[in-house]
Design a protein around this motif. Structure first.
Motif, PDB file in Angstrom:
ATOM      1  N   ALA A 195       0.811  -1.214   0.000  1.00 20.00           N
ATOM      2  CA  ALA A 195       0.000   0.000   0.000  1.00 20.00           C
ATOM      3  C   ALA A 195       0.842   1.259   0.000  1.00 20.00           C
ATOM      4  O   ALA A 195       0.318   2.354  -0.259  1.00 20.00           O
ATOM      5  N   ASN A 196       2.145   1.124   0.282  1.00 21.84           N
ATOM      6  CA  ASN A 196       2.992   2.308   0.422  1.00 21.84           C
ATOM      7  C   ASN A 196       4.366   2.060  -0.186  1.00 21.84           C
ATOM      8  O   ASN A 196       5.391   2.129   0.490  1.00 21.84           O
ATOM      9  N   LYS A 197       4.397   1.773  -1.468  1.00 20.97           N
ATOM     10  CA  LYS A 197       5.670   1.573  -2.154  1.00 20.97           C
ATOM     11  C   LYS A 197       6.462   2.867  -2.239  1.00 20.97           C
ATOM     12  O   LYS A 197       7.690   2.859  -2.407  1.00 20.97           O
ATOM     13  N   ALA A 198       5.760   4.001  -2.111  1.00 19.10           N
ATOM     14  CA  ALA A 198       6.418   5.306  -2.196  1.00 19.10           C
ATOM     15  C   ALA A 198       7.344   5.572  -1.022  1.00 19.10           C
ATOM     16  O   ALA A 198       8.116   6.543  -1.042  1.00 19.10           O
ATOM     17  N   ALA A 199       7.298   4.701  -0.013  1.00 20.12           N
ATOM     18  CA  ALA A 199       8.225   4.854   1.118  1.00 20.12           C
ATOM     19  C   ALA A 199       9.662   4.626   0.676  1.00 20.12           C
ATOM     20  O   ALA A 199      10.600   5.086   1.337  1.00 20.12           O
ATOM     21  N   CYS A 200       9.845   3.916  -0.428  1.00 19.28           N
ATOM     22  CA  CYS A 200      11.193   3.654  -0.951  1.00 19.28           C
ATOM     23  C   CYS A 200      11.608   4.769  -1.905  1.00 19.28           C
ATOM     24  O   CYS A 200      10.768   5.410  -2.549  1.00 19.28           O
ATOM     25  N   ASP A 201      12.894   5.006  -1.997  1.00 18.41           N
ATOM     26  CA  ASP A 201      13.406   5.993  -2.941  1.00 18.41           C
ATOM     27  C   ASP A 201      13.063   5.569  -4.370  1.00 18.41           C
ATOM     28  O   ASP A 201      12.848   4.373  -4.652  1.00 18.41           O
ATOM     29  N   GLU A 202      13.031   6.530  -5.276  1.00 19.19           N
ATOM     30  CA  GLU A 202      12.717   6.243  -6.666  1.00 19.19           C
ATOM     31  C   GLU A 202      13.685   5.199  -7.230  1.00 19.19           C
ATOM     32  O   GLU A 202      14.897   5.316  -7.074  1.00 19.19           O
ATOM     33  N   GLY A 203      13.122   4.186  -7.866  1.00 16.61           N
ATOM     34  CA  GLY A 203      13.932   3.129  -8.451  1.00 16.61           C
ATOM     35  C   GLY A 203      14.291   2.012  -7.501  1.00 16.61           C
ATOM     36  O   GLY A 203      14.897   1.016  -7.902  1.00 16.61           O
ATOM     37  N   VAL A 204      13.935   2.177  -6.208  1.00 19.60           N
ATOM     38  CA  VAL A 204      14.225   1.146  -5.212  1.00 19.60           C
ATOM     39  C   VAL A 204      12.971   0.307  -4.989  1.00 19.60           C
ATOM     40  O   VAL A 204      11.894   0.839  -4.741  1.00 19.60           O
ATOM     41  N   LYS A 205      13.103  -1.006  -5.059  1.00 21.62           N
ATOM     42  CA  LYS A 205      11.964  -1.917  -4.964  1.00 21.62           C
ATOM     43  C   LYS A 205      11.602  -2.182  -3.508  1.00 21.62           C
ATOM     44  O   LYS A 205      12.465  -2.265  -2.636  1.00 21.62           O
ATOM     45  N   CYS A 206      10.288  -2.309  -3.253  1.00 23.04           N
ATOM     46  CA  CYS A 206       9.812  -2.753  -1.943  1.00 23.04           C
ATOM     47  C   CYS A 206       9.794  -4.281  -1.958  1.00 23.04           C
ATOM     48  O   CYS A 206       9.033  -4.898  -2.705  1.00 23.04           O
ATOM     49  N   GLU A 207      10.682  -4.900  -1.165  1.00 20.76           N
ATOM     50  CA  GLU A 207      10.769  -6.359  -1.125  1.00 20.76           C
ATOM     51  C   GLU A 207       9.812  -6.885  -0.068  1.00 20.76           C
ATOM     52  O   GLU A 207       9.931  -6.578   1.117  1.00 20.76           O
ATOM     53  N   TYR A 208       8.845  -7.700  -0.510  1.00 18.09           N
ATOM     54  CA  TYR A 208       7.808  -8.182   0.397  1.00 18.09           C
ATOM     55  C   TYR A 208       8.288  -9.357   1.239  1.00 18.09           C
ATOM     56  O   TYR A 208       9.083 -10.196   0.776  1.00 18.09           O
ATOM     57  N   ASP A 209       7.792  -9.409   2.456  1.00 23.88           N
ATOM     58  CA  ASP A 209       8.046 -10.537   3.345  1.00 23.88           C
ATOM     59  C   ASP A 209       6.876 -11.509   3.202  1.00 23.88           C
ATOM     60  O   ASP A 209       5.900 -11.459   3.958  1.00 23.88           O
ATOM     61  N   THR A 210       6.981 -12.407   2.226  1.00 26.28           N
ATOM     62  CA  THR A 210       5.864 -13.306   1.932  1.00 26.28           C
ATOM     63  C   THR A 210       5.703 -14.408   2.967  1.00 26.28           C
ATOM     64  O   THR A 210       4.708 -15.144   2.939  1.00 26.28           O
ATOM     65  N   SER A 211       6.658 -14.518   3.881  1.00 27.34           N
ATOM     66  CA  SER A 211       6.506 -15.496   4.955  1.00 27.34           C
ATOM     67  C   SER A 211       5.359 -15.123   5.891  1.00 27.34           C
ATOM     68  O   SER A 211       4.889 -15.957   6.676  1.00 27.34           O
ATOM     69  N   GLN A 212       4.902 -13.879   5.773  1.00 27.48           N
ATOM     70  CA  GLN A 212       3.828 -13.398   6.640  1.00 27.48           C
ATOM     71  C   GLN A 212       2.436 -13.682   6.063  1.00 27.48           C
ATOM     72  O   GLN A 212       1.436 -13.333   6.678  1.00 27.48           O
ATOM     73  N   ARG A 213       2.392 -14.317   4.848  1.00 20.60           N
ATOM     74  CA  ARG A 213       1.066 -14.629   4.310  1.00 20.60           C
ATOM     75  C   ARG A 213       0.334 -15.585   5.257  1.00 20.60           C
ATOM     76  O   ARG A 213       0.866 -16.612   5.652  1.00 20.60           O
ATOM     77  N   GLY A 214      -0.874 -15.236   5.600  1.00 23.44           N
ATOM     78  CA  GLY A 214      -1.666 -16.027   6.546  1.00 23.44           C
ATOM     79  C   GLY A 214      -1.378 -15.705   7.992  1.00 23.44           C
ATOM     80  O   GLY A 214      -2.001 -16.270   8.899  1.00 23.44           O
ATOM     81  N   VAL A 215      -0.421 -14.768   8.201  1.00 30.66           N
ATOM     82  CA  VAL A 215      -0.076 -14.355   9.567  1.00 30.66           C
ATOM     83  C   VAL A 215      -0.474 -12.902   9.777  1.00 30.66           C
ATOM     84  O   VAL A 215      -1.342 -12.596  10.612  1.00 30.66           O
ATOM     85  N   SER A 216       0.179 -11.992   9.007  1.00 36.21           N
ATOM     86  CA  SER A 216      -0.161 -10.573   9.143  1.00 36.21           C
ATOM     87  C   SER A 216      -0.923 -10.030   7.938  1.00 36.21           C
ATOM     88  O   SER A 216      -1.399  -8.904   7.965  1.00 36.21           O
ATOM     89  N   TYR A 217      -1.006 -10.814   6.876  1.00 34.32           N
ATOM     90  CA  TYR A 217      -1.766 -10.419   5.694  1.00 34.32           C
ATOM     91  C   TYR A 217      -2.224 -11.681   4.971  1.00 34.32           C
ATOM     92  O   TYR A 217      -1.777 -12.804   5.286  1.00 34.32           O
ATOM     93  N   GLY A 218      -3.085 -11.511   4.009  1.00 41.34           N
ATOM     94  CA  GLY A 218      -3.518 -12.639   3.188  1.00 41.34           C
ATOM     95  C   GLY A 218      -4.818 -13.244   3.661  1.00 41.34           C
ATOM     96  O   GLY A 218      -5.583 -12.615   4.402  1.00 41.34           O
ATOM     97  N   PRO A 219      -5.103 -14.479   3.260  1.00 38.36           N
ATOM     98  CA  PRO A 219      -6.349 -15.133   3.654  1.00 38.36           C
ATOM     99  C   PRO A 219      -6.416 -15.325   5.171  1.00 38.36           C
ATOM    100  O   PRO A 219      -5.420 -15.660   5.811  1.00 38.36           O
ATOM    101  N   ASP A 220      -7.594 -15.128   5.710  1.00 38.80           N
ATOM    102  CA  ASP A 220      -7.818 -15.360   7.138  1.00 38.80           C
ATOM    103  C   ASP A 220      -7.759 -16.873   7.393  1.00 38.80           C
ATOM    104  O   ASP A 220      -8.555 -17.630   6.831  1.00 38.80           O
ATOM    105  N   PRO A 221      -6.827 -17.338   8.207  1.00 38.13           N
ATOM    106  CA  PRO A 221      -6.698 -18.786   8.429  1.00 38.13           C
ATOM    107  C   PRO A 221      -7.919 -19.394   9.106  1.00 38.13           C
ATOM    108  O   PRO A 221      -8.115 -20.611   9.046  1.00 38.13           O
ATOM    109  N   ASN A 222      -8.739 -18.558   9.716  1.00 39.76           N
ATOM    110  CA  ASN A 222      -9.929 -19.056  10.408  1.00 39.76           C
ATOM    111  C   ASN A 222     -11.200 -18.947   9.571  1.00 39.76           C
ATOM    112  O   ASN A 222     -12.250 -19.455   9.965  1.00 39.76           O
ATOM    113  N   ASN A 223     -11.091 -18.247   8.410  1.00 44.07           N
ATOM    114  CA  ASN A 223     -12.266 -18.088   7.547  1.00 44.07           C
ATOM    115  C   ASN A 223     -11.766 -17.841   6.127  1.00 44.07           C
ATOM    116  O   ASN A 223     -11.330 -16.732   5.796  1.00 44.07           O
TER     117      ASN A 223
END
Length: 547
Positions: free
Chosen positions: A432-460
């Motif tokens: 939601a906030n890729k602009a936090a990085c300097d121009e030309g710098v990529k936001c590297e996602y922490d995909t290990s958090q899928r189902g923990v802090s983001y993504g499908p709700d593990p309970n529903n």
């Protein structure tokens, strides 16, 4: 005596030129032993009566026996077939739905009505990565009686043999908008006749239909096809499209030729479900054809498989109602896993729908290949009586206006964003906030958090992990922007469409029942008859001057 000779010459000129609507096309029958078009040829055992439809395509009076074709059939290439069906083709083994049993063994007799398809394949024939796989193709129609000089070729597919003449065209259904002088760009009416001059084979479904599209006949990619169709439709809305103008008649007739082919494909079971940009244009072609012919049955057939949630036409399948209020959001059906994989990597199904029904889905093809040329259909909905009704999907017009006024829709959204850090640093960022990085710098996602802090709700599994929004920083991006656009369509849109979302009452009102032919100034009006009458008046005036 000289006066009689002049009279005979003028009448002869009149009778031979009255139906030459398309340049260099004569509908006068002749004798032939072969037919050639688009660099392919079929040869008959005997001499037959042959001719051309007013659009330029060839017919031969049967029965006929085909003894050879050029280029000769070779190891599943340079195919020759007759009366193809939807999702079956015998033109080239490298194209999907190849059916070797439909390839003709020569000599071959066509005893009744027949649509003979001949193709020239891309070489070398062992190149299985070809796209498209055909250089050219033509359809030669075997008829049981000589066609009327105003007749448009019957469709080449399925069991439908709809006989249509130019006198069936309802010219008064065209709105006749008069804005030529106010536009910065324009498209000549002969744009249409040139684009549909050659045969458009398109009778297999899915993205592999582009392999069937011959290089010399039509574009292989759907968004190129869609752009041609939308420009053609918009151009036909202008006031200078006139049944007394040969170029107008040729253009509309050739457009109808392709539209009738598409309609027979639909009736034979073909569908054009959403797939990136591949299946653009077919629905627009069908809607316009149904209105030009004022065909209630065709219109109902289109409406029956159209609308929100329907997956029959490409344009319908890419729009869904937002769960909160029914507003249009972008995307085609996919899985929850496909959705999150796309957000994390940019790979996979690049048109996938938001599984939670809140915001636009994957935007790759939204921007590149669809949204901008769709403005052409919105112009037709705004100006042409009944186009909106036959299209039968209220989400579509709303979506086009939203794209022009706002762009991508990414709020409101109650799902959590994907967390990350700016590449090579410890600076936090998110989807939601890729602009936090300097121009030309990529936001590297922490995909290990899928189902923990983001993504499908593990309970529903029907819900997401809640948060501040997945792509809020992209809301409003790409406003009135994208590829496969047209300066001409953009100019016309700006000139005629009201961006407040309202439609003129005429465009959403059903067409009244009318006579078989276009009514002009209170009398039944046949364009060919009018052309002859006008020319005959000149002939009479010239002859009178000699007596």
């Amino acid at each position: 005596m000289n006066q009689l000779i002049l009279l005979y010459a003028l009448i002869t000129l009149l009778s031979t030129s009255a139906n030459a609507f398309c340049t260099n096309v004569s509908t006068t029958p002749y004798q032939c032993t072969s037919l050639s078009s688009n660099d392919v040829t079929i040869t008959f055992r005997d001499t037959h009566t042959c001719g051309r439809y007013l659009t330029g395509e060839y017919w031969v009076l049967g029965p006929v026996t085909i003894i050879s074709s050029e280029p000769p059939m070779l190891d599943g290439a340079h195919g020759l077939t007759v009366n193809p069906r939807a999702n079956s083709q015998g033109l080239d083994y490298r194209i999907t739905h190849y059916n070797e049993s439909t390839v003709l063994e020569l000599p071959y007799e066509v005893s009744g009505f027949g649509s003979v398809l001949k193709a020239q394949s891309v070489l070398p024939i062992d190149d299985t990565g070809c796209r498209p796989c055909l250089v050219s193709a033509a359809v030669f129609t075997v008829v049981t009686e000589i066609p009327h000089k105003e007749e448009i070729r019957p469709s080449y597919i399925g069991n439908d043999r709809i006989i249509t003449r130019i006198s069936d065209i309802h010219w008064d259904n065209l709105p006749g908008i008069d804005i030529n002088q106010t536009l910065d760009s324009t498209v000549n009416i002969d744009f249409i006749s040139k684009k549909y001059e050659h045969f458009w084979p398109d009778h297999i479904s899915g993205y592999t239909s582009r392999h069937l599209h011959p290089k010399q006949n039509l574009p292989d990619y759907g968004s190129d096809i869609g752009l041609i169709v939308t420009k053609s439709i918009v151009r036909m809305l202008f006031s200078d499209v006139d049944p007394l103008d040969d170029t107008s008649v040729c253009s509309v007739a050739r457009f109808l030729q392709v539209g009738l082919d598409f309609y027979s494909m639909q009736r034979d079971g073909l569908r054009w479900a959403a797939n990136g940009g591949h299946l653009n244009g077919r629905k627009g072609m069908l809607v316009m054809t149904s209105l030009l012919l004022n065909d209630d049955i065709m219109q109902q057939d289109i409406k029956d498989v159209s609308g929100p949630g329907k997956e029959y036409y490409h344009e319908d399948g890419l729009l869904k109602p937002r769960k909160s209020d029914g507003a249009p959001i972008w995307g085609q059906i996919g899985t929850t896993s496909q959705y999150w994989t796309y957000l994390e990597t940019g790979n996979g199904l690049k048109t996938v729908y938001d599984p939670y029904g809140m915001i636009d889905g994957a935007n790759t093809y939204q921007y590149c290949c669809n949204s901008m040329h769709w403005k052409g259909y919105a112009i037709a909905m705004y100006t042409m009586k009944n186009f909106y009704n036959v299209w039968n999907n209220e989400l579509f017009y709303q979506y086009v206006l939203r794209w022009v006024n706002h762009g991508e829709l990414k709020v409101p959204d109650t799902c959590a964003p994907i967390p990350g850090t700016c590449q090579g640093t410890s600076t936090p960022c998110s989807s939601a906030n890729k602009a936090a990085c300097d121009e030309g710098v990529k936001c590297e996602y922490d995909t290990s958090q899928r189902g923990v802090s983001y993504g499908p709700d593990p309970n529903n599994s029907t819900k997401c992990i809640e948060g501040s929004g997945r792509l809020t920083g992209s809301d409003g991006n790409s406003k009135n922007d994208g590829y496969y656009d047209s300066e001409f369509i953009n100019d016309v849109f700006d000139a005629v469409v009201d961006l407040d979302g309202s439609l003129p009452i005429a465009s959403v009102t059903d067409i009244d029942e009318e006579s078989e032919e276009y009514d002009s100034s209170g009398s039944n009006f046949d364009p060919n008859y009018a052309s002859i009458t006008a020319t005959l008046s000149i002939v009479v005036a010239v002859i009178t001057s000699f007596f």
